[in-house]
Structures are given as structure tokens and as C-alpha cells.
Design an enzyme around this catalytic site. Structure first.
Site, PDB file in Angstrom:
ATOM      1  N   GLU A 178       0.836  -1.211   0.000  1.00 51.72           N
ATOM      2  CA  GLU A 178       0.000   0.000   0.000  1.00 51.72           C
ATOM      3  C   GLU A 178       0.866   1.254   0.000  1.00 51.72           C
ATOM      4  O   GLU A 178       0.549   2.250  -0.657  1.00 51.72           O
ATOM      5  CB  GLU A 178      -0.927   0.026   1.227  1.00 51.72           C
ATOM      6  CG  GLU A 178      -1.891  -1.158   1.348  1.00 51.72           C
ATOM      7  CD  GLU A 178      -3.050  -1.103   0.367  1.00 51.72           C
ATOM      8  OE1 GLU A 178      -3.116  -0.166  -0.461  1.00 51.72           O
ATOM      9  OE2 GLU A 178      -3.902  -2.016   0.412  1.00 51.72           O
ATOM     10  N   ARG A 182       0.516   3.766  -3.223  1.00 50.68           N
ATOM     11  CA  ARG A 182      -0.137   5.053  -2.960  1.00 50.68           C
ATOM     12  C   ARG A 182       0.869   6.179  -2.777  1.00 50.68           C
ATOM     13  O   ARG A 182       0.750   7.236  -3.386  1.00 50.68           O
ATOM     14  CB  ARG A 182      -1.021   4.956  -1.713  1.00 50.68           C
ATOM     15  CG  ARG A 182      -2.104   3.893  -1.858  1.00 50.68           C
ATOM     16  CD  ARG A 182      -3.136   3.986  -0.748  1.00 50.68           C
ATOM     17  NE  ARG A 182      -3.794   2.689  -0.575  1.00 50.68           N
ATOM     18  CZ  ARG A 182      -5.038   2.525  -0.142  1.00 50.68           C
ATOM     19  NH1 ARG A 182      -5.775   3.565   0.167  1.00 50.68           N
ATOM     20  NH2 ARG A 182      -5.565   1.330  -0.013  1.00 50.68           N
ATOM     21  N   ASP A 311      -5.139  -9.960  -7.720  1.00 50.55           N
ATOM     22  CA  ASP A 311      -5.450  -9.058  -8.835  1.00 50.55           C
ATOM     23  C   ASP A 311      -4.277  -8.375  -9.528  1.00 50.55           C
ATOM     24  O   ASP A 311      -4.012  -8.599 -10.716  1.00 50.55           O
ATOM     25  CB  ASP A 311      -6.468  -7.991  -8.384  1.00 50.55           C
ATOM     26  CG  ASP A 311      -6.094  -7.307  -7.053  1.00 50.55           C
ATOM     27  OD1 ASP A 311      -5.038  -7.618  -6.488  1.00 50.55           O
ATOM     28  OD2 ASP A 311      -6.883  -6.454  -6.606  1.00 50.55           O
ATOM     29  N   GLU A 486     -12.523   0.179  -9.702  1.00 46.83           N
ATOM     30  CA  GLU A 486     -12.120  -0.760 -10.759  1.00 46.83           C
ATOM     31  C   GLU A 486     -13.024  -0.740 -11.983  1.00 46.83           C
ATOM     32  O   GLU A 486     -12.550  -0.891 -13.116  1.00 46.83           O
ATOM     33  CB  GLU A 486     -11.991  -2.184 -10.210  1.00 46.83           C
ATOM     34  CG  GLU A 486     -10.726  -2.414  -9.389  1.00 46.83           C
ATOM     35  CD  GLU A 486     -10.762  -1.774  -8.004  1.00 46.83           C
ATOM     36  OE1 GLU A 486     -11.873  -1.416  -7.541  1.00 46.83           O
ATOM     37  OE2 GLU A 486      -9.696  -1.612  -7.391  1.00 46.83           O
TER      38      GLU A 486
END
Ligand SMILES: *[C@@H]1O[C@H](CO)[C@@H](O)[C@H](O)[C@H]1NC(C)=O
Ligand SMILES: *[C@@H]1O[C@H](CO)[C@@H](O)[C@H](O)[C@H]1NC(C)=O
Ligand SMILES: *[C@@H]1O[C@H](CO)[C@@H](O)[C@H](O)[C@H]1NC(C)=O
Length: 590
Positions: A178, A182, A311, A486
Site C-alpha cells: 500500500e 499510494r 489481482d 475498478e
């Protein structure tokens, strides 16, 4: 296996039988049978035998030769593709409405919680990820969106905060993945989009240097946590020290771009080593289990899915190939291999409406210790990135020419390219069908009805449902919409690759639903706990990806398509765009 068979059936049905009928009517086989004598039929048997023999030994080639004839009339680059004029100019009114939403979100955060990592719009409060103090999570994640939207004043205030207040000297555990996607991603894209303001590169390098120790494991796979203050990797004890595949394989765009900018190879080497370990751990199907062991670098028996923890592994296989201007064929091979696995094993068709969706494979051990895999018809909202990704892959690894049309023509794509394109288009349609709810927003997780799941679906209105949802009871976790990006991400890609207004219309309907159900009047946007309840009940959280991704992709969907063209930019998994470049460092493995 089931998936590819289903695909075949579906494509034939999509053509209204026309293609199939046409081939049998004009088939030389049929004509010969009617008109030929004994000799001709003998010859025919010999030919058939030879073809059968060849097909047995080299089925792909034979099928590949025949398929273009069978499927000639079935190529539809977009659903109901009657002729249309692609229009790539900005839809100014809609684009500006998205900018208005961004300001509504940002100004509330700035008023109530400037500098805090996360924002809670109902209580008007901010919180930090750890007790040790914030790292600018929301600010860094949002700042490149401000540049794109030309919000100069907001941008200056955010930049000031980064310059004067941001600190990574925090003695606490942060999630490696993360923080990379980010914070590192946001700093790097802002460096580029700001015309190379050195502040952002300096901060990016400092952050990456604090993170590098995560790669010091026996295998080279990163640990899932990092103590930024102590500059130490930290094992994830909640998951037995394992790292999820998506987390390990979604750092590469960021670390490689940093190497390009700093001329220091260390970031590149560490990130690329992870890919080599994953390639060596290869599972036969081309698919990847969601957990790996940083000790030995191998996959651990665990679910296989395109949703959480899986994913962006698949996403970054393609995007690594794209980032370095298609110069590292190893990623092309890994991506194609993975998509063959995905299409063969995970992509399914729903029972009634024939919606294309993805399933998960869950390993099960019987009492004798043997492992079998069970297919669960469960699709996370997260998987909706895949539609756009497959379309982008189709015109990249599946292209026969450097200059694929918009939308692609069938003779510009390989068989795999056409297969992936059509699967991508169909997946986007399915993701839109999961917005057929009381709010027009899609749930966190959709289950598809299959004959063996005991659900009576003879009279069901939809092919999918929210598991555990019961009238009068508290909605299950699956029923939430947490402002996820998404679907609109795929709509943005699909629009850029087709120019079809359909995708802008879809995006607008989602935007309007967000405005209606998630907008907090006093400022900000909130998650909702049940997409099937209108008016919706809110939850006190605005995820940082709402300003970073959801609103950015909506903005770009309505902006002129010359902004950040996909031929020049690759978006990281948090929607931070990096320029495509020709690498000076060569891939160290194949
Ligand atoms: C979050 O961290 C920042 C930086 O240390 C601090 O100024 C702020 O007060 C913290 N916010 C909360 C809600 O604790
Ligand atoms: C690609 O196609 C576009 C539009 O048809 C054309 O303008 C351009 O020159 C082509 N580029 C190459 C390299 O063929
Ligand atoms: C990518 O490679 C092509 C040649 O295949 C070249 O024309 C193009 O300029 C390269 N793009 C970048 C961004 O370096």
C-alpha cells in the site's frame, strides 16, 4: 477448461448461427460429398485423416488455421457495434462535474483532517494509519489528480504540506504494497506531471530507501510490512509470515521508474528479482496462488483468484511489459501464459444471461490428504479491472501490427488477442450488470448462480446475488460499496481503445449514483453499507483511492483523449501515471 469450452459455444451463439451455417453450406467437404464418386470420397478420407493426424499432434496450429474462417463474421469490437464515429473530444460539462466532486471531497478533508492519513467525512475527523503519526497518505495519493484537473491552488497547498510537514521517520509498521502504490507511486507521478519538481523525487527516494530492507529475505520476495522509522522489513505474523502474490508483484513499476529517474540500479534489481522468483515458482496452469513464502520463494497452497491478493499480479505482468516499451519479452510470455490460465480455468458464463464472469479456485484436501480444486462463482468488485486490462493486453501482446486501429480490426489481432479483447469487453458488461441494484452501485462481492449451489434461480431476476443478504437483517460485508474505482478504470481504458460513447454513458451513470448515494452534504463522500438499499446508509469512511483513482478515471473518461494517452503512459494500480520509456537496464532473466 470449462471456460474455454464455454467461450467457444458462446461465440457461435453470438453470431446467431450465421457463421456456423455459412461454413457448412460453403464447405468443400459438403460439396465433395454430394458430387464426388468413389475416388473423390477416398481422397476425402485421406485428407480428413491427414488433417486429423495433424490436429492430434499440433492442435493449436490446425485450429488456428481454421478458426478465422469459422469466426469471421463474429468479430464485434464493442457490443452492438453498428457503425459509429469515435469522438475523443472532451465532454466538458461532465468532466467539470467530476472536478466539482473532487473539490467537494478534497476541501472537506482539508478543512477537517489536513495531514492525517485517512478521512471520515461523517464525523469530520481524520485518523492515521499508525500511532506514530501520518505519512501524508491521502495528500500524496490525491495530488496528481489536482494537477490533471488544473486545481492550482489546491495543488500548491498540498505541495506545501509535503515540503514542510511530511515525514517518513515513523517508528511503526506500514504495509509495503500500500505504501508503494499510494505514496511512492503518487510522489513519482507528481514528479513527472509537475515538470520534474525535485521535491517529489527527493521524497520518493527517501521513502524507497527506507523500504529497501523488505527485500532482504532468503528468496528476495519482500516482507509485507515495513517499519519506516527503523528501516526494517517486518513479517506479517497474521499470515504466518507469508506475502501475498499481488503484494510482492505490484512494486515493480514504481521501483523501476525510480531507478530510471535516479540512475541507481538497486531499486530495479530488487523489484525485478521478485519477478524472477515468481517465474521460477511457476505453477503449471500459468495461474498464481495468492500466497508465497519469502523463505523459499515458492507458492503456498492457497486460493487462486483475480480478486484480493491476486489481482494486480496479473495487471503488472502486462504493465511491466508496457512500461519498458515492449522491450522485455519475458513479461509478455508471463502475461500470455497467465491469461491462458485465466481464460481456461477462471472465466465462466452465467447460466441464464450468459454473463462472462470470473470464479475463484479454492484448494480442498480430502481425508486421504489429496488436494482438489473447487470452483467458487464469486467475483470481487476488484476483478473489474480485468476487463480493461484484457483489452489493453489484446492490443499489446495480442497485436499483429504496431499500429492497431481504434477499435481494433480483427485482422490486426492474433487469435489470443481477439479472445482476450472479447473476454474483456464481456467482463465490462458483466461489471455493469452488477450495478443493477437499488442504488445503481455495485457490491463488494457478487456471487453468480450455478445449478449446484442450491439457489433457486428459475425465477430470479438476475444471474448474480449478494451472498448472505436477508431482508430486515444487517447487510453482509459483501453488500458494501466503498467508492472503489475498478469498474470506471476499465471504462476509461475501454473508451480510449474504442472511442465508443457507451463507456462514457456507463461512467456517467456510476458517477450520478455516487453523487446521489455517497455524497455527504457537509463535505466528502462516504462508503455505503448496502447497495440494495435506497436511500443508502453510509459508513464513516472515504478511502484514499476515491480521489486518487475513482474520480481521476472518471475525469479522464470525460476529458479529451489526448490527455495521458495509453500509448505513452502506464498507470500504476493506484492510478498514478508513469511515462513509458526505453530502458537502459536489461532484464536480468528470461
Ligand atoms: C496524524 O499524524 C500527524 C503527523 O504526526 C499529526 O500531526 C496529526 O495530529 C495526527 N492525527 C491524528 C488524528 O492523530
Ligand atoms: C498509425 O495509424 C495512424 C492512423 O491511421 C497514422 O496516422 C500513423 O501514421 C500510423 N503509424 C504508423 C507507424 O504506421
Ligand atoms: C518505443 O519504441 C518505438 C520503437 O519500437 C519508438 O518509436 C518509440 O519512440 C519508443 N517510445 C519511447 C517512449 O521511448
Amino acid at each position: 477448461m470449462a471456460g474455454s469450452g464455454d467461450n467457444l459455444r458462446q461465440r457461435k451463439k453470438d453470431s446467431n448461427g450465421a457463421a456456423v451455417k455459412k461454413t457448412s453450406a460453403t464447405s468443400p467437404v459438403a460439396r465433395n460429398k454430394k458430387t464426388g464418386g468413389v475416388r473423390l470420397s477416398t481422397l476425402l478420407y485421406i485428407v480428413l485423416f491427414a488433417v486429423g493426424f495433424a490436429a492430434y499432434y499440433d492442435p493449436e496450429r490446425v485450429f488456428g488455421l481454421v478458426k478465422p474462417y469459422i469466426f469471421r463474421t463474429t468479430w464485434q469490437p464493442v457490443p452492438s457495434s453498428s457503425s459509429y464515429d469515435p469522438d475523443f473530444t472532451a465532454d466538458v460539462a461532465k468532466r467539470d462535474a467530476v472536478v466539482g466532486a473532487f473539490k467537494h471531497a478534497w476541501l472537506a478533508y482539508e478543512r477537517d483532517a489536513m495531514g492525517d492519513d485517512e478521512y471520515h467525512p461523517i464525523s469530520h475527523e481524520g485518523t492515521n494509519l499508525t500511532e506514530a503519526g501520518g505519512i501524508g497518505y491521502t495528500i500524496v495519493d490525491s495530488i496528481d489528480t489536482m494537477l490533471m484537473m488544473h486545481l492550482d491552488e489546491e495543488y500548491q497547498r498540498a505541495r506545501d504540506w509535503i515540503e514542510k510537514k511530511m515525514s517518513f521517520d515513523r517508528d511503526a509498521k506500514f504495509n509495503t504494497f500500500e505504501t508503494t502504490i499510494r505514496v511512492l507511486g503518487g510522489l513519482l507521478s507528481t514528479y513527472h506531471l509537475s515538470g520534474e519538481d525535485p521535491l517529489f523525487l527527493e521524497k520518493a527516494k527517501e521513502l524507497a530507501d527506507r523500504m529497501l530492507p523488505v527485500f532482504d529475505t532468503p528468496s528476495g520476495l519482500p516482507l509485507s510490512m515495513v517499519n519506516l522509522g527503523k528501516k526494517e522489513g517486518v513479517s506479517d505474523v497474521d499470515n504466518r509470515g507469508l506475502v501475498s502474490t499481488a503484494e510482492a508483484a505490484t512494486l515493480q513499476l514504481e521501483f523501476k521508474y525510480l531507478s530510471l529517474l535516479t540512475d541507481e540500479e538497486i531499486y530495479w534489481e530488487k523489484a525485478e528479482k521478485v519477478m524472477q522468483v515468481i517465474k521460477n515458482a511457476h505453477l503449471t496452469s500459468g495461474l498464481a496462488s495468492i500466497f508465497m513464502n519469502p523463505e523459499d520463494g515458492r507458492f503456498v497452497l492457497s486460493a487462486i483468484r483475480l480478486g484480493s491478493r491476486g489481482d494486480s499480479y496479473y495487471e503488472y505482468l502486462l504493465k511491466q511489459y508496457v512500461q519498458t516499451n515492449l522491450s522485455e519479452p519475458v513479461y509478455r510470455v508471463m502475461y500470455d501464459d497467465a491469461m491462458n490460465g485465466v481464460l481456461a480455468h477462471l472465466v465462466q458464463k452465467s447460466t441464464n444471461a450468459k454473463l462472462t464472469y470470473t470464479s475463484e479456485l479454492i484448494p480442498e484436501r480430502n481425508p486421504a490428504g489429496e488436494i482438489s480444486w473447487r470452483l467458487i462463482p464469486k467475483q470481487d468488485h476488484l476483478v473489474c479491472f480485468l476487463g480493461g486490462n484484457l483489452m489493453l493486453g489484446a492490443i499489446t501482446t495480442g497485436a499483429l501490427t504496431k499500429n492497431v486501429s481504434v477499435p481494433p480490426k480483427q485482422d490486426e489481432l492474433t487469435e489470443q488477442g481477439k479472445r482476450d479483447w472479447q473476454a474483456g469487453v464481456a467482463l465490462i458488461e458483466t461489471c455493469m450488470r452488477t450495478h443493477d441494484t437499488a442504488t445503481g452501485l455495485s457490491p463488494e462481492i457478487a456471487h453468480f448462480r450455478i445449478p449446484t449451489d442450491g439457489m433457486d434461480f428459475s425465477g430470479a431476476a438476475l444471474d448474480w446475488y449478494i451472498k448472505g443478504a436477508r431482508i430486515g437483517e444487517h447487510p453482509p460485508y459483501d453488500a458494501r460499496y466503498i467508492l472503489r474505482p475498478e469498474t470506471v478504470e476499465s471504462l476509461f481504458v475501454a473508451f480510449r481503445l474504442t472511442g465508443n460513447k457507451r463507456y462514457r454513458d456507463y461512467g456517467w451513470s456510476i458517477f450520478q449514483a455516487i453523487e446521489k448515494h455517497c455524497r455527504v452534504e457537509s463535505g466528502g463522500y462516504a462508503s455505503i453499507i448496502n447497495v440494495d438499499e435506497s436511500p443508502a446508509r453510509m459508513e464513516d469512511k472515504m478511502e484514499t483511492f476515491f480521489m486518487s483513482e475513482t474520480l481521476k478515471y472518471l475525469y479522464l473518461l470525460f476529458d479529451d483523449a489526448s490527455t495521458l494517452p495509453l500509448s505513452e503512459y502506464v498507470f500504476n494500480t493506484e492510478a498514478h501515471p508513469f511515462p513509458i520509456f526505453n530502458p537502459t537496464i536489461r532484464t536480468g532473466f528470461s
